[in-house]
Design a protein around this motif. Sequence first.
Motif, PDB file in Angstrom:
ATOM      1  N   ARG A  20       0.878  -1.097  -0.061  1.00 42.93           N
ATOM      2  CA  ARG A  20      -0.016   0.005  -0.009  1.00 42.93           C
ATOM      3  C   ARG A  20       0.794   1.139  -0.026  1.00 42.93           C
ATOM      4  NH1 ARG A  20      -5.265  -1.636   1.197  1.00 42.93           N
ATOM      5  NH2 ARG A  20      -5.411  -3.687   2.154  1.00 42.93           N
ATOM      6  N   ARG A  27       2.273   5.125  -8.064  1.00 44.34           N
ATOM      7  CA  ARG A  27       1.206   5.871  -8.681  1.00 44.34           C
ATOM      8  C   ARG A  27       1.256   7.355  -8.671  1.00 44.34           C
ATOM      9  NH1 ARG A  27      -1.826   3.640  -4.612  1.00 44.34           N
ATOM     10  NH2 ARG A  27      -3.194   5.092  -3.469  1.00 44.34           N
ATOM     11  N   GLN A  61       2.669  16.963  -0.343  1.00 47.90           N
ATOM     12  CA  GLN A  61       1.774  16.156  -0.595  1.00 47.90           C
ATOM     13  C   GLN A  61       2.140  14.650  -0.279  1.00 47.90           C
ATOM     14  OE1 GLN A  61      -0.984  15.452  -2.984  1.00 47.90           O
ATOM     15  NE2 GLN A  61      -1.182  17.331  -1.859  1.00 47.90           N
ATOM     16  N   LYS A  64       1.087  14.070   3.182  1.00 55.11           N
ATOM     17  CA  LYS A  64      -0.404  14.022   3.459  1.00 55.11           C
ATOM     18  C   LYS A  64      -1.077  12.804   2.798  1.00 55.11           C
ATOM     19  CE  LYS A  64      -1.468  19.243   3.400  1.00 55.11           C
ATOM     20  NZ  LYS A  64      -1.449  20.152   2.188  1.00 55.11           N
TER      21      LYS A  64
ATOM     22  N   TYR B  91     -14.442   6.108  -6.367  1.00 53.61           N
ATOM     23  CA  TYR B  91     -13.427   6.752  -5.779  1.00 53.61           C
ATOM     24  C   TYR B  91     -12.952   8.195  -6.228  1.00 53.61           C
ATOM     25  CZ  TYR B  91      -8.521   6.997  -3.846  1.00 53.61           C
ATOM     26  OH  TYR B  91      -7.335   7.434  -3.291  1.00 53.61           O
ATOM     27  N   MET B 124      -6.446  -1.810  -4.787  1.00 54.56           N
ATOM     28  CA  MET B 124      -5.636  -0.836  -3.776  1.00 54.56           C
ATOM     29  C   MET B 124      -5.793   0.589  -4.109  1.00 54.56           C
ATOM     30  SD  MET B 124      -2.190  -2.134  -2.204  1.00 54.56           S
ATOM     31  CE  MET B 124      -2.461  -3.832  -1.482  1.00 54.56           C
ATOM     32  N   PRO B 125      -5.134   0.830  -5.660  1.00 59.40           N
ATOM     33  CA  PRO B 125      -5.349   2.262  -5.642  1.00 59.40           C
ATOM     34  C   PRO B 125      -6.809   2.844  -6.200  1.00 59.40           C
ATOM     35  CG  PRO B 125      -4.465   1.017  -7.705  1.00 59.40           C
ATOM     36  CD  PRO B 125      -4.886   0.096  -6.256  1.00 59.40           C
ATOM     37  N   HIS B 129      -9.827   2.108   1.497  1.00 55.51           N
ATOM     38  CA  HIS B 129      -9.045   0.943   2.078  1.00 55.51           C
ATOM     39  C   HIS B 129      -9.755  -0.421   1.589  1.00 55.51           C
ATOM     40  CE1 HIS B 129      -6.215  -1.035   4.651  1.00 55.51           C
ATOM     41  NE2 HIS B 129      -7.140  -1.724   5.321  1.00 55.51           N
ATOM     42  N   ASN B 130      -9.141  -1.488   1.611  1.00 55.62           N
ATOM     43  CA  ASN B 130      -9.833  -2.675   1.493  1.00 55.62           C
ATOM     44  C   ASN B 130      -9.185  -4.066   2.326  1.00 55.62           C
ATOM     45  OD1 ASN B 130      -7.371  -3.665   0.178  1.00 55.62           O
ATOM     46  ND2 ASN B 130      -7.932  -3.308  -1.772  1.00 55.62           N
ATOM     47  N   PHE B 131     -10.130  -4.887   2.354  1.00 56.10           N
ATOM     48  CA  PHE B 131      -9.728  -5.968   3.436  1.00 56.10           C
ATOM     49  C   PHE B 131     -10.031  -7.214   2.775  1.00 56.10           C
ATOM     50  CE2 PHE B 131     -11.779  -2.577   5.807  1.00 56.10           C
ATOM     51  CZ  PHE B 131     -10.874  -2.458   6.941  1.00 56.10           C
ATOM     52  N   LYS B 134      -9.912 -13.561   6.475  1.00 56.39           N
ATOM     53  CA  LYS B 134      -9.535 -14.987   6.631  1.00 56.39           C
ATOM     54  C   LYS B 134      -9.803 -15.690   7.723  1.00 56.39           C
ATOM     55  CE  LYS B 134      -5.755 -14.336   3.353  1.00 56.39           C
ATOM     56  NZ  LYS B 134      -4.422 -14.438   3.167  1.00 56.39           N
ATOM     57  N   GLU B 145     -16.122  -1.696  10.212  1.00 56.26           N
ATOM     58  CA  GLU B 145     -14.896  -0.970  10.079  1.00 56.26           C
ATOM     59  C   GLU B 145     -14.963  -0.364   8.303  1.00 56.26           C
ATOM     60  OE1 GLU B 145     -13.282   0.278  12.199  1.00 56.26           O
ATOM     61  OE2 GLU B 145     -11.816   1.393  11.314  1.00 56.26           O
ATOM     62  N   ILE B 149     -15.253   3.729   7.192  1.00 55.14           N
ATOM     63  CA  ILE B 149     -14.122   4.153   6.511  1.00 55.14           C
ATOM     64  C   ILE B 149     -15.004   4.969   5.326  1.00 55.14           C
ATOM     65  CG2 ILE B 149     -12.092   3.815   4.890  1.00 55.14           C
ATOM     66  CD1 ILE B 149     -11.387   1.437   6.911  1.00 55.14           C
ATOM     67  N   ARG B 154     -13.362  12.225   4.129  1.00 54.23           N
ATOM     68  CA  ARG B 154     -13.848  12.274   2.644  1.00 54.23           C
ATOM     69  C   ARG B 154     -14.369  10.821   2.105  1.00 54.23           C
ATOM     70  NH1 ARG B 154      -9.812  14.211  -2.022  1.00 54.23           N
ATOM     71  NH2 ARG B 154     -11.157  13.511  -3.744  1.00 54.23           N
ATOM     72  N   ASP B 303     -10.455  17.396   3.098  1.00 51.66           N
ATOM     73  CA  ASP B 303      -9.109  16.399   2.806  1.00 51.66           C
ATOM     74  C   ASP B 303      -8.029  17.491   2.769  1.00 51.66           C
ATOM     75  OD1 ASP B 303      -7.103  14.770   2.062  1.00 51.66           O
ATOM     76  OD2 ASP B 303      -8.200  14.236   0.267  1.00 51.66           O
ATOM     77  N   ALA B 305      -5.122  16.608   1.971  1.00 51.81           N
ATOM     78  CA  ALA B 305      -4.176  16.463   0.864  1.00 51.81           C
ATOM     79  C   ALA B 305      -4.708  17.385  -0.428  1.00 51.81           C
ATOM     80  CB  ALA B 305      -4.162  14.984   0.724  1.00 51.81           C
ATOM     81  N   GLU B 306      -5.725  17.838  -0.431  1.00 56.39           N
ATOM     82  CA  GLU B 306      -6.340  18.675  -1.759  1.00 56.39           C
ATOM     83  C   GLU B 306      -5.715  20.042  -1.566  1.00 56.39           C
ATOM     84  OE1 GLU B 306      -7.389  17.525  -4.219  1.00 56.39           O
ATOM     85  OE2 GLU B 306      -7.831  15.785  -3.569  1.00 56.39           O
TER      86      GLU B 306
END
Lengths: 157, 564
Positions: A20, A27, A61, A64, B91, B124-125, B129-131, B134, B145, B149, B154, B303, B305-306
């Motif tokens: 991850r 990417r 970036q 974050k 997404y 993944m991208p 998130h993913n699970f 098992k 969860e 999430i 966001r 967010d 990150a934006e």
Amino acid sequence: MTERNVISVCVNNGIGVLGRVTGLFSRRGYNIISLNVAETENLGISRMTIVAEGDEGVMEQLVKQLRKLYDVSEVKVLRDAVCREHIIMKVGNGPASRQPVIEIANLFRAKVVNVAESRLMLELTGEPEKIDSFIGLLQPYGVKELVRTGISALERD
Amino acid sequence: MRNLTGADIICECLIEQGVDTVFGYPGGAVLNIYDSLYNYSDKIHHVLTAHEQGASHAADGYARSTGKTGVVIATSGPGATNLVTGIATAYMDSVPMVAITGNVACSLLGLDSFQEVDITGITMPITKHNFIVKDVNKLADTLREAFYIAGSGRKGPVLVDVPKDITAQKAEFVNKPLKPYTVNVTMHQDDCIAKAAELIKSAERPFLYTGGGIYGDDGAKTLKAFAELIDAPVSSSLMGQGSFDETDSRYMGMLGMHGTKTAAEAIKNCDLFIAVGTRFSDRVIGNPKTFAPDAKVLHIDIDPAEINKNIKVYHQVIGDSTDVMKKLIKIIPQQSHTDWIGRIKAWEKQYECRQKGTEELTLTPQHLIETLDKLTNGEALIATEVGQSQMWAAQYYAYKHPHQLITSGGLGTMGYGLGAAIGAKCGNPDKTVVNVAGDGSFHMNLNELVTLSKHNIPVVELVINNNVLGMVRQWQRLFYGKRFSQTTLDRPTDYMKLGEAFGIKSFVIDSEDKCEEILREALEVSKTAPVLIEARIDKDINVLPMVPAGKSITEPILEIEIDD
């Protein structure tokens, strides 16, 4: 200005977490110089030490985006930190090279960990710059193989 | 405490999360889940689509139009990979979705078993998130969860992959109270809000720009109060259409590649650009160097990150947009910018443009969408495909509510709209739901017409047929020397017969004078049954204004000459 930064990242210790983190780097086009990961005092948490290259905007970036990952609990760009790297290398081109190699190893307080007919195996821990000059000084004696761990680092209190 | 199978635990968790509708498609690895759904069919309504992709878009459309988290279920391997486009679409547009996929039994994982695929690796991208689960004892908490999430901060899609043996194994199940959604970031400080207020108070020519981060009536009301208080003109991104009532005189139209000239002039002349709940997509900013050249940018978003990602901002407030606006409203006195608003009005008059058909009485998309707006009182939920038809739906329908326009803004997914409309209608049975499609997009996922007729989901499928891949053709005309490579479709599809084959009443509109009458009749039928409408238009009607990619947002092309 593009420069190298040491980033310390605490992540959940689980399957696929490394993917991850590195997936995010690839990417988004961030360049990893080195990456080091192992368990911490808390078995559920691993610490990654990542050396990455980028200007101020890229680093902002990157930090974050890392913080947005579910498995990431802490991200720090280290400014005042103890940085260490470990190296193991095979050096030597015949019995005559043994003595000068040992001399250099002693100067750097490196350890001889194996002796073969024509080569020595050395190990050294130190700051990355020290490792670089160690390798440089040994080049004339034939560096056969080497492995570096990449930096691991902790911020000073 | 009850001892339940993994499959039953999945159903119980869905009910615990308030889910009453799921979209999906059965298969080998989800046999146990579907067996359990059979028992729970009185509590969980399952909508079977023709294809998993359609189900993923339906879950997305359901989520956008209800504000709830959409749920899609698919089997392992191809079932799971068919969800990928739908998950990526969700997404990119921050849509809350939980995708549950089956996988081969744990003992077969990693052995290239039949219908095995590493779907957590693949997605993944494109997930928050993913699970992969098992251990059946962890199944319930993992699902909880996943919903947490998907719906917090966001929003976005989360995938939970469940191997088949886990759905058969048993574990103790106890219901748990829902974990409240949080913003989950370091929230803004009061001095940060105060600085934003100072900026707004000292601005003379503010520009208020909103995006998809405004939700529901509360968001829309707060935004309106905020705009009136700071006396600013308003523009929205494609995702933000309807967050501000577009019939309000303050509204300047959309901003961006196909935004209005008025909004472009306002960008050029504003001194404070206030972006609320939006992310500065390249389709909005054009060339970042010439974006809002004389303005300070104030960015309010959830967010972090934006911030500073695509546009360097002067000041930012991190938090829920509506929450931040409410705080600002409390401390900002009434502002007045009469001259500035006057200039905006003058531009609106100067740059008003009507679409022209090539011949008299030719149907124009503008006329078609405006008629649709009129006949539905501007209250229909409009889903779209992608391309010219999408832009026309965005430009000519006056949206009044946030997320009334259900469109793939970030990923630009052709084939999205019909599935999304199915989801929107399932979530809003009392509303008129129209999918505005082009003939190109329509042919990508038209198989979902059968979902409409089979479950009698009364969606209006409005296909604007220009017989070309219009948006690509438009670019070919402008930038590729009119070399119309592979964009002249001219397909022989008979829409009337096609509709009939699927058991759907169909209509054709081929001239402007019959448009209202036929559309009215079709809308009447759609009160109880799905309809398909083919609206025939000229192949060379372009989407205007247009800012070529990477060019200055302030200088849109207003006319394209057709001389061939």
